[in-house]
Design a protein around this motif. Structure first.
Motif, short mmCIF file in Angstrom:
data_model
loop_
_atom_site.label_atom_id
_atom_site.label_comp_id
_atom_site.label_asym_id
_atom_site.label_seq_id
_atom_site.Cartn_x
_atom_site.Cartn_y
_atom_site.Cartn_z
N GLY A 282 0.82 -1.21 0.00
CA GLY A 282 0.00 0.00 0.00
C GLY A 282 0.85 1.25 0.00
N GLY A 283 1.97 1.24 0.76
CA GLY A 283 2.87 2.39 0.76
C GLY A 283 3.52 2.61 -0.58
N VAL A 284 3.92 1.52 -1.24
CA VAL A 284 4.52 1.64 -2.57
C VAL A 284 3.50 2.21 -3.55
CG1 VAL A 284 5.43 0.32 -4.52
CG2 VAL A 284 6.24 -0.14 -2.20
N GLY A 285 2.26 1.73 -3.48
CA GLY A 285 1.22 2.26 -4.37
C GLY A 285 0.94 3.72 -4.10
N PHE A 286 0.92 4.11 -2.81
CA PHE A 286 0.68 5.51 -2.46
C PHE A 286 1.79 6.40 -3.00
CE2 PHE A 286 1.02 9.08 0.54
CZ PHE A 286 -0.22 9.63 0.35
N LEU A 287 3.05 5.93 -2.88
CA LEU A 287 4.16 6.71 -3.42
C LEU A 287 4.08 6.84 -4.93
CD1 LEU A 287 7.17 5.47 -1.26
CD2 LEU A 287 6.01 7.66 -1.17
N ALA A 288 3.65 5.77 -5.60
CA ALA A 288 3.50 5.84 -7.06
C ALA A 288 2.43 6.86 -7.44
CB ALA A 288 3.17 4.47 -7.62
N VAL A 289 1.32 6.87 -6.69
CA VAL A 289 0.24 7.83 -6.98
C VAL A 289 0.71 9.25 -6.70
CG1 VAL A 289 -2.03 8.58 -6.19
CG2 VAL A 289 -1.62 6.19 -6.66
N CYS A 290 1.44 9.43 -5.59
CA CYS A 290 1.93 10.78 -5.28
C CYS A 290 2.89 11.28 -6.36
CB CYS A 290 2.62 10.78 -3.91
SG CYS A 290 1.46 10.64 -2.55
N GLY A 291 3.75 10.38 -6.84
CA GLY A 291 4.64 10.79 -7.93
C GLY A 291 3.87 11.18 -9.17
N GLY A 292 2.83 10.41 -9.49
CA GLY A 292 1.99 10.75 -10.64
C GLY A 292 1.28 12.07 -10.44
N LEU A 293 0.79 12.32 -9.22
CA LEU A 293 0.12 13.60 -8.95
C LEU A 293 1.11 14.76 -9.03
CD1 LEU A 293 -2.28 12.67 -6.02
CD2 LEU A 293 -2.86 13.13 -8.40
N LEU A 294 2.35 14.52 -8.59
CA LEU A 294 3.36 15.57 -8.70
C LEU A 294 3.64 15.89 -10.16
CD1 LEU A 294 5.37 17.38 -7.24
CD2 LEU A 294 7.02 15.52 -7.36
N LEU A 295 3.74 14.85 -10.99
CA LEU A 295 3.94 15.08 -12.42
C LEU A 295 2.73 15.78 -13.03
CD1 LEU A 295 5.61 11.74 -13.53
CD2 LEU A 295 6.67 13.98 -13.31
N LEU A 296 1.54 15.41 -12.58
CA LEU A 296 0.32 16.05 -13.11
C LEU A 296 0.29 17.53 -12.76
CD1 LEU A 296 -2.38 15.59 -14.57
CD2 LEU A 296 -3.39 15.15 -12.33
N THR A 297 0.62 17.87 -11.51
CA THR A 297 0.62 19.29 -11.13
C THR A 297 1.70 20.05 -11.89
OG1 THR A 297 2.00 18.74 -9.23
CG2 THR A 297 -0.36 18.87 -8.85
N SER A 298 2.86 19.42 -12.12
CA SER A 298 3.90 20.08 -12.90
C SER A 298 3.43 20.31 -14.33
CB SER A 298 5.18 19.24 -12.92
OG SER A 298 5.65 19.06 -11.61
N PHE A 299 2.74 19.33 -14.90
CA PHE A 299 2.21 19.48 -16.26
C PHE A 299 1.18 20.62 -16.31
CE2 PHE A 299 -1.09 18.36 -19.36
CZ PHE A 299 -0.34 18.42 -20.52
N ILE A 300 0.31 20.69 -15.33
CA ILE A 300 -0.72 21.75 -15.31
C ILE A 300 -0.04 23.12 -15.18
CG2 ILE A 300 -2.61 22.69 -13.94
CD1 ILE A 300 -3.48 19.80 -13.41
N ALA A 301 1.00 23.23 -14.34
CA ALA A 301 1.69 24.51 -14.19
C ALA A 301 2.37 24.91 -15.50
CB ALA A 301 2.72 24.40 -13.06
N ALA A 302 3.00 23.95 -16.18
CA ALA A 302 3.66 24.27 -17.45
C ALA A 302 2.64 24.66 -18.51
CB ALA A 302 4.47 23.06 -17.93
N LEU A 303 1.50 23.98 -18.55
CA LEU A 303 0.45 24.30 -19.51
C LEU A 303 -0.12 25.69 -19.24
CD1 LEU A 303 -1.20 23.18 -21.88
CD2 LEU A 303 -2.85 22.35 -20.21
#
Length: 154
Positions: free
Chosen positions: A84-105
């Motif tokens: 569960g911790g590994v999955g949570f970290l994977a989701v957090c990394g994806g959310l971090l990439l998503l927020t970076s993409f939204i900021a760049a857009l």
């Protein structure tokens, strides 16, 4: 159910011997010969019965029970928490990439808006302040004008 036993004094006790009932002789059929690999011949065992008869046969290996399953070194709950911790970290990394993409857009869209404003503003400035076209007023043809005594007559 059972009759009451007769109690005698210790010296008067009668001893009753019990004799086993003899069995009729069995008909012996020859056993089929099964080829056995050398070195795997089972051990022969002999048993002497109380009446003096000897019974000879092969020793039977008793089946061994299956070994008990050893419990895992790590509990299932600990494994589930780790996954569960590994999955949570994977989701957090994806959310971090998503927020970076939204900021760049957002930055890209704002730069496009600024570029459009500059281009459109420049076009408007050229139209308003440009020297092209007639703005009204009087046009004077200097070649036909007559200049007398430093005075212009048009």
């Amino acid at each position: 159910m059972y009759p009451e036993p007769v109690r005698h004094a210790p010296a008067e006790r009668a001893v009753t011997p019990y004799q086993p009932t003899p069995l009729p002789p069995a008909v012996v059929h020859p056993a089929p010969v099964v080829p056995v690999q050398p070195g795997t011949v089972p051990a022969v065992a002999s048993v002497v019965l109380p009446d003096g008869r000897i019974v000879t046969g092969y020793a039977i290996d008793h089946p061994q029970p299956a070994p008990l399953a050893t419990p895992p070194a790590v509990s299932r709950a600990a494994v589930n928490v780790a996954l569960g911790g590994v999955g949570f970290l994977a989701v957090c990394g994806g959310l971090l990439l998503l927020t970076s993409f939204i900021a760049a857009l957002t930055a890209f869209v704002s730069q496009l808006i600024i570029l459009a404003a500059v281009v459109f503003g420049g076009w408007v400035a050229v139209q308003v302040l440009g020297a092209g076209g007639h703005k009204g007023g009087t046009t004077v043809n200097i070649r036909r004008a007559v200049i007398k005594r430093n005075h212009f007559h048009g």
